[in-house]
Design a protein around this motif. Structure first.
Motif, PDB file in Angstrom:
ATOM      1  N   ALA A  97       0.973  -1.247  -0.015  1.00 45.55           N
ATOM      2  CA  ALA A  97       0.049   0.092   0.069  1.00 45.55           C
ATOM      3  C   ALA A  97       1.190   1.339   0.097  1.00 45.55           C
ATOM      4  O   ALA A  97       0.374   2.109  -0.833  1.00 45.55           O
ATOM      5  CB  ALA A  97      -1.039  -0.063   1.162  1.00 45.55           C
ATOM      6  N   LEU A  98       1.954   1.083   0.869  1.00 47.20           N
ATOM      7  CA  LEU A  98       2.722   2.402   1.007  1.00 47.20           C
ATOM      8  C   LEU A  98       3.471   2.672  -0.464  1.00 47.20           C
ATOM      9  O   LEU A  98       3.656   3.848  -1.091  1.00 47.20           O
ATOM     10  CB  LEU A  98       3.880   1.990   1.890  1.00 47.20           C
ATOM     11  CG  LEU A  98       5.125   3.166   1.912  1.00 47.20           C
ATOM     12  CD1 LEU A  98       4.731   4.656   2.441  1.00 47.20           C
ATOM     13  CD2 LEU A  98       6.275   2.723   2.916  1.00 47.20           C
ATOM     14  N   ALA A  99       4.171   1.710  -1.216  1.00 52.60           N
ATOM     15  CA  ALA A  99       4.707   1.670  -2.399  1.00 52.60           C
ATOM     16  C   ALA A  99       3.600   2.091  -3.425  1.00 52.60           C
ATOM     17  O   ALA A  99       4.049   3.063  -4.285  1.00 52.60           O
ATOM     18  CB  ALA A  99       5.250   0.472  -2.774  1.00 52.60           C
ATOM     19  N   LEU A 100       2.435   1.460  -3.682  1.00 49.20           N
ATOM     20  CA  LEU A 100       1.607   1.957  -4.478  1.00 49.20           C
ATOM     21  C   LEU A 100       1.129   3.469  -4.509  1.00 49.20           C
ATOM     22  O   LEU A 100       0.827   4.229  -5.357  1.00 49.20           O
ATOM     23  CB  LEU A 100       0.261   0.866  -4.517  1.00 49.20           C
ATOM     24  CG  LEU A 100       0.652  -0.441  -5.245  1.00 49.20           C
ATOM     25  CD1 LEU A 100      -0.530  -1.454  -4.847  1.00 49.20           C
ATOM     26  CD2 LEU A 100       1.051  -0.589  -6.726  1.00 49.20           C
ATOM     27  N   ASN A 101       0.886   3.923  -3.254  1.00 50.23           N
ATOM     28  CA  ASN A 101       0.344   5.319  -2.932  1.00 50.23           C
ATOM     29  C   ASN A 101       1.448   6.301  -3.309  1.00 50.23           C
ATOM     30  O   ASN A 101       1.173   7.239  -3.862  1.00 50.23           O
ATOM     31  CB  ASN A 101      -0.110   5.506  -1.532  1.00 50.23           C
ATOM     32  CG  ASN A 101      -1.476   4.762  -1.124  1.00 50.23           C
ATOM     33  OD1 ASN A 101      -2.139   4.458  -1.897  1.00 50.23           O
ATOM     34  ND2 ASN A 101      -1.743   4.269   0.018  1.00 50.23           N
ATOM     35  N   THR A 102       2.765   5.954  -3.010  1.00 48.44           N
ATOM     36  CA  THR A 102       3.790   6.494  -3.426  1.00 48.44           C
ATOM     37  C   THR A 102       3.886   6.903  -4.786  1.00 48.44           C
ATOM     38  O   THR A 102       4.276   7.718  -5.447  1.00 48.44           O
ATOM     39  CB  THR A 102       5.136   6.257  -2.785  1.00 48.44           C
ATOM     40  OG1 THR A 102       4.897   5.804  -1.398  1.00 48.44           O
ATOM     41  CG2 THR A 102       6.342   7.243  -3.187  1.00 48.44           C
ATOM     42  N   LEU A 103       3.854   5.796  -5.327  1.00 47.51           N
ATOM     43  CA  LEU A 103       4.030   5.814  -7.005  1.00 47.51           C
ATOM     44  C   LEU A 103       2.586   6.552  -7.504  1.00 47.51           C
ATOM     45  O   LEU A 103       2.902   7.240  -8.504  1.00 47.51           O
ATOM     46  CB  LEU A 103       3.522   4.460  -7.651  1.00 47.51           C
ATOM     47  CG  LEU A 103       3.609   4.129  -9.063  1.00 47.51           C
ATOM     48  CD1 LEU A 103       4.628   4.639  -9.728  1.00 47.51           C
ATOM     49  CD2 LEU A 103       3.420   2.923  -9.498  1.00 47.51           C
ATOM     50  N   LEU A 104       1.376   6.241  -6.901  1.00 47.18           N
ATOM     51  CA  LEU A 104       0.285   7.189  -7.479  1.00 47.18           C
ATOM     52  C   LEU A 104       0.443   8.778  -7.262  1.00 47.18           C
ATOM     53  O   LEU A 104       0.287   9.510  -8.268  1.00 47.18           O
ATOM     54  CB  LEU A 104      -1.095   6.842  -6.843  1.00 47.18           C
ATOM     55  CG  LEU A 104      -2.246   7.495  -6.941  1.00 47.18           C
ATOM     56  CD1 LEU A 104      -2.738   7.478  -8.341  1.00 47.18           C
ATOM     57  CD2 LEU A 104      -3.357   7.115  -6.060  1.00 47.18           C
ATOM     58  N   GLU A 105       1.056   9.204  -6.156  1.00 40.21           N
ATOM     59  CA  GLU A 105       1.437  10.491  -5.790  1.00 40.21           C
ATOM     60  C   GLU A 105       2.277  11.110  -6.874  1.00 40.21           C
ATOM     61  O   GLU A 105       2.217  12.218  -7.275  1.00 40.21           O
ATOM     62  CB  GLU A 105       1.728  10.521  -4.245  1.00 40.21           C
ATOM     63  CG  GLU A 105       2.019  12.014  -3.959  1.00 40.21           C
ATOM     64  CD  GLU A 105       2.412  11.940  -2.453  1.00 40.21           C
ATOM     65  OE1 GLU A 105       3.595  12.806  -2.175  1.00 40.21           O
ATOM     66  OE2 GLU A 105       2.169  11.265  -1.578  1.00 40.21           O
ATOM     67  N   LEU A 106       3.473  10.285  -6.865  1.00 42.14           N
ATOM     68  CA  LEU A 106       4.549  10.855  -7.795  1.00 42.14           C
ATOM     69  C   LEU A 106       4.041  10.979  -9.334  1.00 42.14           C
ATOM     70  O   LEU A 106       4.699  11.766 -10.015  1.00 42.14           O
ATOM     71  CB  LEU A 106       5.745   9.899  -7.774  1.00 42.14           C
ATOM     72  CG  LEU A 106       6.659   9.812  -6.294  1.00 42.14           C
ATOM     73  CD1 LEU A 106       7.707   8.969  -6.233  1.00 42.14           C
ATOM     74  CD2 LEU A 106       7.114  11.362  -5.859  1.00 42.14           C
TER      75      LEU A 106
END
Length: 182
Positions: A97-106
């Motif tokens: 979840a952390l990785a996917l949310n970070t990717l979405l944000e970036l």
């Protein structure tokens, strides 16, 4: 593969290899790109890839922004010591979840650029699945996970600080357990 100074996907490789053969390929690419930081997804076959990278091919352990990535849990108790760090990136409910949310944000704020058609197609097919899980509604999601690992590590202020301090172009290789990397 992502450029850590540009935060841009600069190349992809797609294929299937035995873990030892894959580790050899990764070590060769890592050395070619100035001892690139290699982020291996630590589950399933990733354990074998990590073992071969570190022991058979003697790719260096993480030192700043070089070598095999070592992960410490995000529990608010992070220490500066390497005692609690383990090689590879564990993909579990919390870290995924952390990785996917970070990717979405970036990607949303245009901080990270994705160039691969395969990755873009997988991003379009990535969605919420039954059982509150996320993944590809059609096809594979390995390129998405690989890109997400790159995003979460590049957005880590400790790693970014080391990259900026060293002042030279670096590449970050991220690996999913399907035998693909960016």
């Amino acid at each position: 593969m992502c450029s850590s100074d540009l935060w841009e996907q600069v190349c992809t490789l797609y294929g299937r290899w035995e873990p030892h053969e894959y580790a050899e390929l990764l070590s060769q690419l890592g050395y070619y790109f100035n001892d690139a930081l290699i982020i291996v997804e630590r589950n399933n076959h990733g354990h074998s890839v990590l073992n071969s990278l570190l022991n058979s091919f003697e790719y260096p352990k993480m030192d700043g922004c070089h070598g095999v990535y070592f992960h410490s849990e995000y529990d608010g108790k992070q220490s500066k010591s390497n005692k609690n760090k383990k090689p590879g990136y564990p993909t579990n409910v919390k870290t995924k979840a952390l990785a996917l949310n970070t990717l979405l944000e970036l990607i949303s704020d245009l901080s990270m650029k994705v160039n691969s058609k395969r990755t873009l197609t997988q991003l379009k097919n990535y969605s919420k699945l039954p059982g509150n899980k996320f993944g590809a509604s059609v096809g594979h999601d390995d390129a998405v996970i690989s890109c997400a690992l790159c995003a979460v590590v590049l957005s880590d202020p400790q790693i970014t600080k080391r990259i900026n301090r060293q002042g030279r172009v670096k590449k970050t290789i991220t690996v999913s357990n399907q035998g693909h990397f960016l």
